[in-house]
Design a protein around this motif. Structure first.
Motif, PDB file in Angstrom:
ATOM      1  N   GLY A 252      38.567  39.797  88.095  1.00 33.11           N
ATOM      2  CA  GLY A 252      39.118  41.083  87.732  1.00 33.11           C
ATOM      3  C   GLY A 252      38.314  41.848  86.682  1.00 33.11           C
ATOM      4  O   GLY A 252      37.252  41.449  86.210  1.00 33.11           O
ATOM      5  N   CYS A 253      38.870  43.017  86.385  1.00 33.09           N
ATOM      6  CA  CYS A 253      38.224  43.905  85.418  1.00 33.09           C
ATOM      7  C   CYS A 253      37.957  43.187  84.101  1.00 33.09           C
ATOM      8  O   CYS A 253      36.970  43.467  83.420  1.00 33.09           O
TER       9      CYS A 253
ATOM     10  N   ASN B 289      32.382  41.851  88.953  1.00 34.02           N
ATOM     11  CA  ASN B 289      33.601  42.217  89.668  1.00 34.02           C
ATOM     12  C   ASN B 289      33.684  43.735  89.763  1.00 34.02           C
ATOM     13  O   ASN B 289      33.473  44.438  88.766  1.00 34.02           O
ATOM     14  N   GLU B 290      34.003  44.228  90.936  1.00 35.70           N
ATOM     15  CA  GLU B 290      34.174  45.676  91.147  1.00 35.70           C
ATOM     16  C   GLU B 290      33.116  46.455  90.369  1.00 35.70           C
ATOM     17  O   GLU B 290      33.436  47.316  89.535  1.00 35.70           O
TER      18      GLU B 290
ATOM     19  N   TYR C 189      43.564  45.944  98.628  1.00 40.87           N
ATOM     20  CA  TYR C 189      45.002  45.935  98.328  1.00 40.87           C
ATOM     21  C   TYR C 189      45.686  46.851  99.329  1.00 40.87           C
ATOM     22  O   TYR C 189      45.293  48.017  99.474  1.00 40.87           O
TER      23      TYR C 189
ATOM     24  N   LEU D 267      51.156  41.104  90.325  1.00 40.33           N
ATOM     25  CA  LEU D 267      50.998  41.539  91.721  1.00 40.33           C
ATOM     26  C   LEU D 267      51.685  40.554  92.670  1.00 40.33           C
ATOM     27  O   LEU D 267      52.801  40.121  92.407  1.00 40.33           O
TER      28      LEU D 267
ATOM     29  N   GLN E 256      47.973  38.077  92.373  1.00 42.74           N
ATOM     30  CA  GLN E 256      47.403  37.029  91.560  1.00 42.74           C
ATOM     31  C   GLN E 256      48.389  35.868  91.481  1.00 42.74           C
ATOM     32  O   GLN E 256      49.527  36.037  91.875  1.00 42.74           O
TER      33      GLN E 256
ATOM     34  N   GLU F 136      43.874  36.169  86.413  1.00 47.14           N
ATOM     35  CA  GLU F 136      43.169  37.026  85.453  1.00 47.14           C
ATOM     36  C   GLU F 136      43.914  37.029  84.126  1.00 47.14           C
ATOM     37  O   GLU F 136      45.141  36.825  84.081  1.00 47.14           O
TER      38      GLU F 136
ATOM     39  N   TRP G  61      43.921  45.735  80.073  1.00 47.43           N
ATOM     40  CA  TRP G  61      45.303  45.397  80.396  1.00 47.43           C
ATOM     41  C   TRP G  61      46.224  45.412  79.175  1.00 47.43           C
ATOM     42  O   TRP G  61      47.215  44.701  79.143  1.00 47.43           O
TER      43      TRP G  61
ATOM     44  N   TRP H  77      50.529  45.785  96.302  1.00 49.05           N
ATOM     45  CA  TRP H  77      50.502  46.283  94.917  1.00 49.05           C
ATOM     46  C   TRP H  77      51.624  47.314  94.802  1.00 49.05           C
ATOM     47  O   TRP H  77      51.461  48.464  95.197  1.00 49.05           O
TER      48      TRP H  77
ATOM     49  N   GLU I 181      39.998  39.574  96.203  1.00 49.94           N
ATOM     50  CA  GLU I 181      41.259  40.144  95.716  1.00 49.94           C
ATOM     51  C   GLU I 181      41.920  40.830  96.904  1.00 49.94           C
ATOM     52  O   GLU I 181      41.286  41.658  97.570  1.00 49.94           O
TER      53      GLU I 181
HETATM   54  O1  AHR Z   1      44.059  42.494  90.228  1.00 53.15           O
HETATM   55  C1  AHR Z   1      44.152  43.553  89.324  1.00 53.15           C
HETATM   56  C2  AHR Z   1      42.864  44.363  89.239  1.00 53.15           C
HETATM   57  O2  AHR Z   1      42.628  44.959  90.469  1.00 53.15           O
HETATM   58  C3  AHR Z   1      41.605  43.585  88.976  1.00 53.15           C
HETATM   59  O3  AHR Z   1      41.391  43.352  87.623  1.00 53.15           O
HETATM   60  C4  AHR Z   1      40.559  44.474  89.516  1.00 53.15           C
HETATM   61  O4  AHR Z   1      39.430  43.758  89.962  1.00 53.15           O
HETATM   62  C5  AHR Z   1      41.250  45.219  90.637  1.00 53.15           C
HETATM   63  O5  AHR Z   1      41.027  46.577  90.578  1.00 53.15           O
END
Ligand code: AHR
Length: 504
Positions: free
Chosen positions: A72-73, A173-174, A248, A353, A348, A27, A98, A303, A299
Motif C-alpha cells: 500500500g501507499c 506500490n502504485e 478495486y 476494506l 485487506q 497495511e 492514513w 471498497w 490489491e
Molecule cells: O488498500 C488501500 C490503498 O489502496 C493502498 O494503500 C493503496 O495501494 C491503494 O490505493
C-alpha cells in the motif's frame, strides 16, 4: 426454477493453481496492524510475543499462503530501520496517508514472526517513491543474507540468527500515484535503477515484482514495458518475475445497504477482473513471449463507504453475503487463468476494506469473505481444469452506482471453476440471483465421480453479515450427499456460494 448445466473436463488442464492466488495484504492502515495483529506483549488480549492469538488461529484455518506488507501507499513512505531494534527506542513517525502516528512497534521481525505463525510466506513491498536503491538493497541483505555482514549480524543481534529468506519483493506500490507519481516511462527508469542493486542479491528463489497499473490500463502497461525492453539488456528477459496490477470493484450502495440492482451492479463490477486478466496478460505476453513473468493482482476487492462513525481514512467496512460473492466470483476468475496468474492479495486482512476478520477490542469475528477463502482453500495447488457453464443471464439497471450515473447490464446467473488434486475434483459455483434458486446439472466429461461433500454459504437475506453479537449469522453449511456426480442436479440457493468435493 432456472436451469443451468456445468460441464467439467478433468483431462483438460489449464495449469496449476498457485496457492499464492489465495494471498492476503496487511497495511499499516486503520486497525489492520495495530489491534488487528499487534496488541503488544502486555495486552490483556491473549497473544504470543505481542501478536494476538485469536486472529492467528482464525487465519491459519484458511491456509494463507502469502501476505503482503507494509503497504500500500504506506510502503513508499516507510523506512524499514524505524521498525527494528529495541521497541522502546523506535521512533514515532507520521503515517501521512492514513491519518495516524506510527509507533513502529510492528516492524520486519514482528511481520516475519506473524507470517510464520499463520503459515504464510512474507511478501515485502519496498519503498521506491521516497526511498533509495540503497535502502531497499540493504533491507534485502538484512533479511536474507545468512551472516557475516554488518547488516546480517544486526538481524541476528535483533533476535533472528536465521535469515528470513523473504522470497517476494515488490519494487514500489502504485508508483503512478502515491508511490511517487511517476509516468510509466519514469517508473521504468526507477525500476531499472532499483533492480540493478537487487538482482545481484537475487538468490533462487527470489521474485521481484514490478508495479503495474490501476485496473485494466493497457496503455500504462504497454508504455512501461516498451521502455523496459528499450533500456534493459534483452538477453536476460524482463528484469522481474511478477507484474502487479490493482483492481478495486468499488461499491454500489453502502457496505450493508443496497437494492437488488445494486447487488447485481457490484457483482458485475467484480467480473471486470476477467477482461483485466485477459488483456493485461496478452500485453505482457507480447513483450515476454517465453511467458516468464507471472501476472499478479496484489490489491483487489470491494471498497465501500467507510462505516458511519469511523475515521473515513481508516477504511473500516462491514462485510456481507454480497462481498462473499465478490470474492468467490473473483477467485473463480483467477483459477480459470491459473496458467498466468501467480499471486493475488485481497485488500485487506483485518479491519480494513474487504477483510477476513473484524475485531472490536478483545472480540473477533470472521466475515462471509473469510468463509469463501475457507471453502476455496481446496483449490490451492490443484490443477485448474476446464469447466464450462451454460446458464441464463439476469438483466439489471442500477440508478445510483458509486459514480452517480445509471448503469445496466446482463449478469450471468451462474459462474464457477474447477480443479483436481489428490484424486478429488473441487468445483466452486456461485448463484448470483438475489431471489431465485437454480437447478444445475453436472456432467463430467470422460470421468466418473461421487459428490462426497457439499458446502454452501447462503442466507435468507442478501444483506446478511456477521456482528459481534451474532458472529455466525453467515456461516457455511456442510453436507455429505454421497451421490453420483454425472447427471446429478445440484440446487444452488439464491445469492449463494457452493463448493463440491467430488471423489474421482
Ligand atoms: O488498500 C488501500 C490503498 O489502496 C493502498 O494503500 C493503496 O495501494 C491503494 O490505493
Amino acid at each position: 426454477m432456472a436451469k443451468a448445466r456445468l460441464v467439467v473436463i478433468p483431462d483438460e488442464i489449464i495449469g496449476t493453481i498457485n496457492p499464492n492466488i489465495y494471498g492476503h495484504f496487511a497495511e499499516h492502515l486503520g486497525g489492520c496492524i495495530y489491534e488487528g495483529i499487534w496488541v503488544g506483549e502486555d495486552s490483556p488480549i491473549p497473544n504470543r510475543d505481542g501478536i494476538r492469538l485469536d486472529v492467528v488461529d482464525a487465519l491459519r484455518r484458511i491456509r494463507p499462503p502469502v501476505i503482503r506488507w507494509p503497504g500500500g501507499c504506506f510502503a513508499d513512505d516507510y523506512h524499514w530501520r524505524d521498525g527494528i531494534g529495541p521497541r522502546e527506542d523506535r521512533p514515532r513517525t507520521l503515517n501521512i496517508w492514513w491519518d495516524d502516528v506510527e509507533s513502529n512497534q510492528f516492524g520486519t521481525h514482528e511481520f516475519v514472526r506473524f507470517c510464520r505463525m499463520i503459515g504464510a510466506e512474507p511478501y515485502i513491498c519496498g519503498n521506491v517513491g521516497s526511498g533509495s536503491p540503497r535502502e531497499l538493497r540493504d533491507w534485502v541483505e538484512y533479511c536474507n543474507y545468512p551472516s557475516g555482514t554488518t547488516l546480517s549480524d544486526e538481524r541476528a543481534a535483533n533476535g533472528d540468527r536465521q535469515p528470513f529468506d523473504v522470497r517476494y519483493w515488490g519494487v514500489g506500490n502504485e508508483n503512478w500515484g502515491c508511490g511517487g507519481a511517476f509516468t510509466p516511462e519514469e517508473y521504468a527508469g526507477a525500476y531499472r535503477r532499483f533492480a540493478t542493486y537487487l538482482r545481484p542479491l537475487q538468490r533462487d528463489p527470489m521474485t521481484l515484482i514490478a508495479c503495474g497499473p490501476l485496473a485494466n490500463d493497457r496503455d500504462y502497461t504497454r508504455r512501461f514495458l516498451e521502455q523496459i525492453v528499450r533500456t534493459c539488456p534483452p538477453q536476460h528477459g524482463l528484469p522481474f518475475q511478477g507484474y502487479a496490477a490493482h483492481y478495486y470493484c468499488g461499491t454500489a450502495g453502502t457496505a450493508t445497504e443496497y437494492t437488488h440492482d445494486q447487488w447485481y451492479h457490484l457483482l458485475a463490477k467484480s467480473l471486470e477482473m476477467e477482461p483485466l486478466v485477459v488483456q493485461q496478460r496478452a500485453t505482457l505476453d507480447s513483450y515476454d513471449p517465453q511467458r516468464q513473468v507471472g501476472l499478479i493482482v496484489d490489491e483487489w476487492g470491494a471498497w465501500h463507504p467507510a462505516q458511519a462513525g469511523s475515521n473515513p481514512r481508516h477504511l473500516y467496512q462491514q462485510n456481507t453475503q454480497r462481498d462473499a460473492l465478490v470474492a468467490a466470483l473473483t477467485l473463480d476468475i483467477f483459477n480459470r487463468h491459473a496458467d498466468k496468474v501467480i499471486m493475488t492479495n485481497i485488500a485487506q486482512t483485518i479491519n480494513v476494506l474487504q477483510a477476513m476478520v473484524l475485531t472490536d477490542g478483545a472480540r473477533m469475528l470472521t466475515t462471509p469473505t473469510y468463509h469463501v477463502y475457507a471453502m476455496y482453500a481446496a483449490h490451492q495447488g490443484g490443477q485448474a481444469v476446464r469447466a464450462l457453464v451454460e446458464g441464463e443471464t439476469i438483466d439489471w439497471v442500477a440508478e445510483d452506482g458509486d459514480d452517480g450515473a445509471a448503469h445496466r447490464g446482463a449478469l450471468p446467473q451462474v459462474a464457477g471453476s474447477a480443479s483436481v488434486r489428490d484424486g478429488a475434483l473441487t468445483v466452486s459455483l456461485v448463484n448470483t440471483h438475489a431471489e431465485e434458486p437454480l437447478d444445475l446439472v453436472l456432467a463430467l466429461l470422460g470421468a466418473d465421480g461421487t459428490i462426497a461433500t457439499r458446502t454452501t454459504l447462503a442466507s435468507d437475506d442478501i444483506h446478511a453479515h456477521n456482528t459481534f453479537d451474532e458472529p455466525t449469522r453467515v456461516a457455511p453449511h456442510v453436507e455429505h450427499p454421497d451421490l453420483a456426480a454425472n447427471g446429478a442436479t445440484v440446487t444452488l440457493p439464491p445469492a449463494s456460494v457452493t463448493t463440491l468435493t467430488i471423489a474421482l
